[in-house]
Scaffold this motif. Structure first.
Motif, PDB file in Angstrom:
ATOM      1  N   SER A 199       0.814  -1.221   0.000  1.00  0.00           N
ATOM      2  CA  SER A 199       0.000   0.000   0.000  1.00  0.00           C
ATOM      3  C   SER A 199       0.849   1.273   0.000  1.00  0.00           C
ATOM      4  N   ARG A 200       2.141   1.129   0.229  1.00  0.00           N
ATOM      5  CA  ARG A 200       3.122   2.225   0.267  1.00  0.00           C
ATOM      6  C   ARG A 200       3.135   2.999   1.583  1.00  0.00           C
ATOM      7  N   GLN A 201       2.168   2.790   2.452  1.00  0.00           N
ATOM      8  CA  GLN A 201       2.145   3.523   3.711  1.00  0.00           C
ATOM      9  C   GLN A 201       3.333   3.120   4.577  1.00  0.00           C
ATOM     10  N   MET A 202       4.047   4.097   5.097  1.00  0.00           N
ATOM     11  CA  MET A 202       5.181   3.842   5.989  1.00  0.00           C
ATOM     12  C   MET A 202       4.658   3.697   7.419  1.00  0.00           C
ATOM     13  N   LYS A 205      -3.008  11.986  -5.139  1.00  0.00           N
ATOM     14  CA  LYS A 205      -2.435  10.658  -4.976  1.00  0.00           C
ATOM     15  C   LYS A 205      -1.593  10.278  -6.179  1.00  0.00           C
ATOM     16  N   PHE A 206      -2.011  10.701  -7.337  1.00  0.00           N
ATOM     17  CA  PHE A 206      -1.295  10.396  -8.577  1.00  0.00           C
ATOM     18  C   PHE A 206      -1.292  11.658  -9.448  1.00  0.00           C
ATOM     19  N   TYR A 222      10.122  13.669   1.388  1.00  0.00           N
ATOM     20  CA  TYR A 222      11.032  12.663   0.882  1.00  0.00           C
ATOM     21  C   TYR A 222      10.603  12.277  -0.521  1.00  0.00           C
ATOM     22  N   GLN A 224      11.007   8.743  -3.047  1.00  0.00           N
ATOM     23  CA  GLN A 224      11.399   7.343  -3.077  1.00  0.00           C
ATOM     24  C   GLN A 224      11.382   6.867  -4.513  1.00  0.00           C
ATOM     25  N   VAL A 231       7.947   8.582  -6.122  1.00  0.00           N
ATOM     26  CA  VAL A 231       6.864   8.673  -5.156  1.00  0.00           C
ATOM     27  C   VAL A 231       7.315   9.631  -4.063  1.00  0.00           C
ATOM     28  N   PHE A 259       6.766  11.421  -0.396  1.00  0.00           N
ATOM     29  CA  PHE A 259       6.155  11.251   0.918  1.00  0.00           C
ATOM     30  C   PHE A 259       6.373  12.499   1.756  1.00  0.00           C
ATOM     31  N   PRO A 282       0.316   9.126   2.844  1.00  0.00           N
ATOM     32  CA  PRO A 282       0.179   7.966   1.958  1.00  0.00           C
ATOM     33  C   PRO A 282       1.007   8.051   0.678  1.00  0.00           C
ATOM     34  N   GLY A 283       1.587   9.208   0.405  1.00  0.00           N
ATOM     35  CA  GLY A 283       2.433   9.346  -0.776  1.00  0.00           C
ATOM     36  C   GLY A 283       1.701   9.871  -2.005  1.00  0.00           C
ATOM     37  N   THR A 284       2.469  10.484  -2.889  1.00  0.00           N
ATOM     38  CA  THR A 284       1.993  10.948  -4.196  1.00  0.00           C
ATOM     39  C   THR A 284       2.891  10.335  -5.252  1.00  0.00           C
ATOM     40  N   ARG A 285       2.274   9.607  -6.184  1.00  0.00           N
ATOM     41  CA  ARG A 285       3.059   9.023  -7.277  1.00  0.00           C
ATOM     42  C   ARG A 285       3.068  10.005  -8.435  1.00  0.00           C
TER      43      ARG A 285
END
Lengths: 116, 113
Positions: A42-45, B9-10, B35, B37, B88, B90, B106-109
């Motif tokens: 899910s990519r959640q850290m 998110k994307f 960050y 990744q 990605v 964060f 949750p991150g952005t791609r």
């Protein structure tokens, strides 16, 4: 400068087995913190466990425990009774104690596969 | 509490375009981080902030800008997007004081083509 090294890019174990992930770090600091983060698909850290360098006792969180060897600058993660949900990337991380320059340094990660 | 939220998110960008990645936290954390990744790699710090109005460069700041006008928000700006910025992203935050772990969004791609 601090560095964090994870020497195992990828590992696979059978469900219910015990697995140990390695981490070494380099620092001239005496007080610092170490972390293991989990990143599932899910990519959640997600924080798994943390260790304060001034504490001799190894940290434990349920099935997760660490072997902290300060003199050897080693910080391994042991997962007991591994479960399919433990499949993830695991990152070892270092943070020095105090000061404004307190960013976390991450290793490159170990991809762990738990096989049914 | 929603924790750390990131939008979008994307996203797909064309080379040379600009965009802002949004990050908001509702935990009243002083410290915030960005960050990136890359595939199969660990996290590299782009910028961080120890409080409103204060920002510092991390390991890979080139091509990015940040601002911190409030405690809650820490947007990351990409100017003149390049394929090397495909990654990605964060956002993370943590309380002030020593030894606290970071809480991640949750991150952005982002893909730059």
């Amino acid at each position: 400068a601090q560095t964090v090294t994870q020497s195992q890019p990828e590992m696979s174990v059978q469900e219910a087995e015990t697995v140990t992930l390695s981490c070494t770090y380099d620092t001239s600091e005496n007080n610092y913190y170490l972390f293991w983060y989990k990143q599932p698909p899910s990519r959640q850290m997600i924080l798994v466990i943390r260790q304060e360098a001034y504490k001799q006792q190894n940290a434990t969180e349920n099935r997760f425990s660490v072997n902290f060897q300060k003199a050897a600058k080693s910080f391994s993660l042991k997962i007991s009774d591994s479960q399919l949900g433990d499949t993830a990337m695991y990152f070892c991380a270092f943070m020095k104690h105090g000061g404004r320059d307190d960013k976390i340094i991450f290793g490159k990660g170990t991809r762990l596969h738990i096989l049914p | 509490n929603a924790g750390v939220t990131q939008t979008p998110k994307f996203r797909i960008l064309k080379i040379g375009q600009s965009m802002t990645l949004q990050c908001t936290q509702d935990m009243n954390h002083n410290y915030m981080y960005w960050y990136r990744q890359d595939p199969g790699m660990g996290l590299k710090l782009i910028y961080y902030s120890v409080g409103a109005g204060i920002t510092d460069k991390g390991e890979v700041p080139n091509g990015y800008n940040v601002s911190r006008s409030t405690t809650e928000d820490f947007p990351l700006r990409l100017e003149l997007a390049a394929p090397s910025q495909t990654s990605v992203y964060f956002c993370a935050s943590r309380p002030g004081g020593v030894g606290y772990e970071q809480y991640f969004g949750p991150g952005t791609r982002l893909t730059v083509t």
